[in-house]
Design an enzyme around this catalytic site. Structure first.
Site, PDB file in Angstrom:
ATOM      1  N   PRO A   1       7.624  -0.874   7.101  1.00 15.39           N
ATOM      2  CA  PRO A   1       9.063  -0.991   7.402  1.00 15.39           C
ATOM      3  C   PRO A   1       9.883  -0.941   6.118  1.00 15.39           C
ATOM      4  CG  PRO A   1       7.795  -2.724   8.500  1.00 15.39           C
ATOM      5  CD  PRO A   1       6.866  -2.054   7.550  1.00 15.39           C
TER       6      PRO A   1
ATOM      7  N   SER B   1     -12.667  -2.402   4.556  1.00 13.52           N
ATOM      8  CA  SER B   1     -12.527  -2.195   3.114  1.00 13.52           C
ATOM      9  C   SER B   1     -12.789  -3.456   2.310  1.00 13.52           C
ATOM     10  CB  SER B   1     -11.121  -1.668   2.804  1.00 13.52           C
ATOM     11  OG  SER B   1     -10.138  -2.599   3.208  1.00 13.52           O
TER      12      SER B   1
ATOM     13  N   LYS C   1      -2.587   0.247  -1.474  1.00  9.61           N
ATOM     14  CA  LYS C   1      -3.332  -0.838  -2.122  1.00  9.61           C
ATOM     15  C   LYS C   1      -3.059  -0.879  -3.623  1.00  9.61           C
ATOM     16  CE  LYS C   1      -7.002  -0.745   1.351  1.00  9.61           C
ATOM     17  NZ  LYS C   1      -8.395  -0.406   1.659  1.00  9.61           N
TER      18      LYS C   1
END
Length: 777
Positions: free
Chosen positions: A356, A677, A720
Site C-alpha cells: 500500500p 524463505s 527484502k
C-alpha cells in the site's frame, strides 16, 4: 454462310459481352487496335472475328487474355461518334476457333478454323426445342427485362442451332456462362445446357419476386403503423393527453434510431419498446423495460477518444507525476510505440502489484492522462457476489447491470483506462465466484463479446485498457493471474522517499492546507528524520499523513498570529509530532547466541524478523511459537532434521535431541507469518544456540533449506533488500539462484549492502556465525 474451313481474319476483342451466330448487335469501338482492325475490315470484305476477353477490366489484352472460340461476323454499318468512338452494327455468322495469332503490331490478326454445328433433326431435338420455348416463355413472364413480343419472334425459328443461339443472347448471364454455350458445337448438348440455365434462372427470378412482395408488404405494414400512430396522437390530443406515453415512445424510438448501437442491439431495443408501448403505465414491468431501454441508450457502443500516441508527451507526464517506477513507465511507453505502428493492438491487462502507498492508483490515472483517455475506477475489495461483475437478470426486483457495464457507462467511451482496484481482495460464497466472472472480462480473446446478465447483448471490451492493482498476488486465483501482465512495484528507498516528499507530497499538502512556500519550509535533515523515525512503510502514505499533520500545526500557529512563517527542523519535528515512534535500524545492537535476523516479504512490503532459539533440558521436544503458518512450521522441521543429521560435522552433541527441548520463536506480536524463505534463518539460529556461536548482528538472510542443506531460491528479493536497508543491516545472505534479481535493486541500496550468494547451509554458517563463545562464570 462461309465456304472456307480455314481463314485469316482481323480480331476485335469484346469487353463484358459476346455475339452469337444469327444475332445482330450494336457495338461501340474506341481502342486503337480495334479501330485499326475495323478500318482493315471495311477496306476488304467487311468480315471480322469477334471474341470475348476473359477479364473485362483488361485495357490492353494479350493473346492469352482472349477466349479461343468466337464468332465470325459481318460489319453491316459503321458510324463515327462525336466523342471519337465508332459505333458499328454487326451480324454473327458462324462459330470459329483461333488456331494461331499472326504477328501484327497495328491490330490483332488471327487464323481461325470454322466450327460446324453437329445437329440431328430427330424427335429428341424437336422435344428439346419445345422445352426450351416453354422455359423461355416462363422466363419472360417472370423477367421484366424482355418484352413479350420477343417470344413471337423466337417461336418462328425452326433451326435448332439458331433457336439456341437467339434464346441465349436474350438471357442475363455472365460472360463466362455465355461463352460456355458458344463453345458447345453439339446442338442437342447446347439445348440441354440452355434448359438447365433457364430452369435455374426461373428459380432465381421467382425468389426475387417473393422477396419483392415481402418488402412491399413490410412497407405497407410500416405505413399502416404510422397512420395508426398519427391517429392515436390525434385522439390523445383531443383527450388532453398531449404529454402522454405516445410522445415518450416516439422520442425513445427516435433516440434508438439515431443511436450508434449495433443492428442486433437496435432490434432488441425496438422489440422492448413495442412491449413498453402496449403495457399500461401502472404495470411494474413497464418501469423495468423503460429502465432497460435507458441503459441501452446510455451505454457507449462506438464512441471513443483518440489516443495521444506522442511518446515524449507521455514520458513527460509520467516523469512529472511519479518518481522512480522505471519498469512500469517503460511498459506504458512500449504500448504506445506499438499502438503508433499498428493502430490496432488490443488493450493490455496490466497488474500493478505492490505494498500500500506506493502509488498504484495514481499511476493508473497518469497512464490515462498520458493516453488522453477517460479514466474510470471500481473497487473490488470485499466483492463476493458474481452478480456484482456480471449483473442481475431482469427478472429480479431491483436488477441492474454489473460493475463493469456501470463503469463503461460512467466512462462514456469504449476505450477508457479501466482500473480494477484491489483485485486480490475478492472472495466467494454461495452467491458465486466473482473471480471466475472476471476471467471473461480480462481475457483479450473473449472480452470482445462480454455478456452481462442485465444487458443480455454482447458488449465489446477489447479496446479497454484494463489496469488492476493488488497488494499480494498470492491470493489471486491462478487462471485469473494468468490473464494479467504483472508489474511489481516493490517500494521506495529512503532517497526516493525524500525526493517524492520534496517534489510531490509537500507541495500538495501546502496547497490543500492553504499555505504558501514562504510560510512553511522543510529542511532536508528534517525530511530524512521524518522518514526514519516517524514512518516505517514501503510506500509514502504515512509519510504524507505526517506532512499533513505538520501543515496543520503550522497553519494553527500562523493563523493565531504567533509567527508569519515556520521552518521544520529536527527540533520542531519532535515538538510537533512527539518522540520518535520507530528506532532507525532494527538490527540487533550486539552479537547474540541463538538470535538471527531473517528477511520476510509481506503484503505491506519487505520486513525483518528476528528468529530466536532457546534450549532447555528435556527429551527433544520441538516447540514453535509466534503465529507461524504451515510453511514456516515445515521450514522449522526441515531445519531441525538437517541439524540432527549433521550434528557430528557441526561439532554438536549427536544425542542433543534426547537431552534438550528446542524452542523456536518468531516475535513481532500476533502478526501471522508464513512463506518459504525462513529455512536457513531457523537453521542458523538453531546451530548458533547448539554450538554457542554468536550470530553477527549486521547480517540478515533469506532462503529455504532442503534436508541436505541446499539453499533454494526465494521471491521478493527487492522488497527484502529495502527492508534490510531500512533496518540498518550491512550484509545479506541470499540464494545463489537469486543473484539474477540483483539488477532490480536500486544502486543506492546496493552501495550500502553487501550481498553474499550461497548454495549450501555450510556457507551460510561460515558468513553468519562468529567463533565459539565461551560460557561466562
Amino acid at each position: 454462310m462461309i465456304a472456307e474451313k480455314q481463314l485469316t481474319i482481323p480480331l476485335l476483342p469484346l469487353r463484358g459481352m459476346l455475339i452469337y451466330p444469327s444475332v445482330v448487335l450494336h457495338l461501340d469501338v474506341g481502342r486503337d487496335k480495334s479501330v485499326e482492325a475495323l478500318e482493315k475490315v471495311m477496306v476488304n470484305d467487311h468480315r471480322i472475328f469477334l471474341a470475348a476477353q476473359k477479364e473485362m477490366a483488361t485495357e490492353d489484352p494479350e493473346t492469352t487474355d482472349i477466349y479461343e472460340v468466337g464468332t465470325i461476323s459481318t460489319v453491316k454499318q459503321m458510324l463515327k461518334l462525336p466523342n471519337g468512338t465508332i459505333r458499328i452494327l454487326v451480324e454473327g455468322e458462324q462459330r470459329a476457333k483461333i488456331t494461331s495469332f499472326n504477328k501484327n503490331d497495328q491490330y490483332f490478326e488471327v487464323n481461325v478454323e470454322i466450327l460446324e454445328d453437329d445437329v440431328e433433326h430427330d424427335i429428341e431435338t424437336t422435344a428439346l426445342m419445345r422445352n426450351v420455348l416453354d422455359q423461355f416463355s416462363g422466363y419472360i413472364k417472370l423477367s421484366k427485362k424482355i418484352t413479350p413480343e420477343i417470344m413471337g419472334t423466337v417461336s418462328d425459328i425452326e433451326d435448332p442451332s439458331q433457336l439456341a443461339d437467339v434464346v441465349a443472347s436474350h438471357l442475363t448471364l455472365k460472360v463466362k456462362e455465355k461463352q460456355e454455350i458458344l463453345e458447345i458445337v453439339n446442338v442437342k448438348d447446347r439445348l440441354k445446357k440452355l434448359i438447365e440455365i433457364l430452369t435455374n434462372e426461373q428459380e432465381v427470378l421467382d425468389i426475387e419476386r417473393k422477396i419483392g412482395q415481402r418488402v412491399k408488404q413490410s412497407m405497407e405494414r410500416t405505413q399502416k403503423e404510422y397512420y395508426l400512430r398519427e391517429q392515436m396522437k390525434a385522439i390523445q390530443k383531443e383527450l388532453g393527453e398531449r404529454e402522454g406515453r405516445g410522445d415518450e415512445v416516439e422520442a425513445l424510438r427516435k433516440e434508438i434510431e439515431s443511436s450508434s448501437m449495433p443492428e442486433n442491439v437496435k432490434e432488441t431495443a425496438f422489440k422492448e419498446l413495442n412491449r413498453f408501448e402496449k403495457l399500461p403505465s401502472s404495470s411494474a414491468e413497464s418501469g423495468v423495460i423503460r429502465n432497460y431501454i435507458d441503459w441501452l441508450l446510455q451505454l457507449p457502443w462506438k464512441k471513443q477518444t483518440e489516443d495521444n500516441l506522442d511518446i515524449n508527451h507521455a514520458e513527460k507526464i509520467l516523469e512529472e507525476e511519479h518518481y522512480g517506477l522505471e519498469k512500469v513507465k517503460e511498459r506504458v511507453l512500449e504500448y504506445l510505440s506499438v499502438q503508433q505502428l499498428t493502430r490496432s493492438m488490443k488493450g493490455p491487462i496490466l497488474c500493478l502489484a505492490g505494498p500500500p502507498g506506493v502509488g498504484k492508483t495514481s499511476l493508473a490515472k497518469s497512464i490515462a492522462k498520458s493516453l488522453n483517455r477517460h479514466f474510470v475506477r471500481i473497487s473490488l475489495g470485499g466483492v463476493r457476489d458474481e452478480a456484482e461483475i456480471r449483473g442481475h437478470r431482469r427478472t429480479y426486483v431491483g436488477a441492474m447491470p454489473g460493475r463493469i457495464i456501470q463503469g463503461m457507462k460512467k466512462a462514456g467511451t469504449i476505450n477508457p483506462v479501466f482500473l480494477l482496484d484491489e483485485i486480490d481482495k475478492m472472495s466467494n460464497d454461495f452467491r458465486g465466484d466473482p473471480s471466475a466472472a472476471m476471467l471473461e472480462v480480462l481475457d483479450p480473446e473473449q472480452n470482445n463479446t462480454f455478456s452481462d446478465h442485465y444487458i443480455e447483448e454482447p458488449y465489446d471490451l477489447s479496446k479497454v485498457m484494463f489496469i488492476t492493482t493488488a497488494n499480494n498476488i498470492g491470493t489471486i486465483p491462478r487462471p485469473l493471474l494468468d490473464r494479467m501482465e504483472i508489474l511489481n512495484i516493490a517500494g521506495y528507498t529512503e532517497l526516493e522517499k525524500q525526493h517524492i516528499a520534496k517534489e510531490h507530497l509537500i507541495p500538495r499538502q501546502l496547497k490543500e492546507h492553504g499555505l504558501k512556500k514562504s510560510q512553511l519550509r522543510f529542511r532536508d535533515e528534517a525530511i530524512i528524520d521524518l522518514i526514519r523515525y516517524y514512518t516505517r512503510e514501503a510506500g509514502v502514505r504515512n509519510l504524507e499523513r505526517r506532512i499533513a499533520a505538520l501543515c496543520r500545526k503550522a497553519a494553527k500557529i500562523i493563523v493565531s498570529g504567533k509567527k508569519k512563517s515556520l521552518t521544520i527542523t529536527k527540533k520542531v519535528l519532535e515538538e510537533f509530532l512527539g518522540k520518535p515512534i520507530f528506532r532507525y535500524g532494527q538490527a540487533e545492537t550486539k552479537d547474540q547466541v541463538g538470535i538471527v535476523t531473517g528477511l520476510a516479504y509481506t503484503p505491506f512490503g519487505g520486513d525483518t524478523l528476528s528468529i530466536e532459539v532457546s534450549l532447555s533440558p528435556g527429551k527433544g521436544k520441538l516447540v514453535l511459537t509466534g503465529q507461524l503458518g504451515d510453511v514456516m512450521k515445515e521450514s522449522a522441521q526441515a531445519a531441525f532434521s538437517y541439524v540432527r543429521s549433521r550434528a557430528k560435522a557441526l561439532d554438536i552433541d549427536e544425542d542433543f535431541y534426547e537431552k534438550l527441548d528446542v524452542h523456536i520463536h518468531v516475535p513481532e506480536g500476533a502478526t501471522p507469518k508464513d512463506g518459504p524463505s525462513a529455512g536457513i534463518t531457523m537453521a542458523t539460529a538453531l546451530v548458533s544456540a547448539l554450538t554457542n556461536r554468536p550470530a553477527k548482528k549486521e547480517v540478515g538472510m533469506t532462503g529455504e533449506i532442503t534436508l541436505r542443506g541446499r539453499v533454494l531460491p526465494i521471491g521478493g528479493l527487492k522488497e527484502k533488500s529495502l527492508s534490510a536497508h531500512r533496518a540498518g543491516l550491512k550484509t545479506i545472505i541470499i540464494p545463489q539462484d537469486n543473484e539474477r534479481d540483483l539488477d532490480d535493486i536500486p544502486d543506492s541500496v546496493k552501495n550500502d549492502l553487501r550481498f553474499i550468494p550461497v548454495t549450501h547451509l555450510d556457507e551460510v554458517l561460515k558468513h553468519a556465525l562468529r567463533p565459539v563463545k565461551k560460557n561466562e562464570d
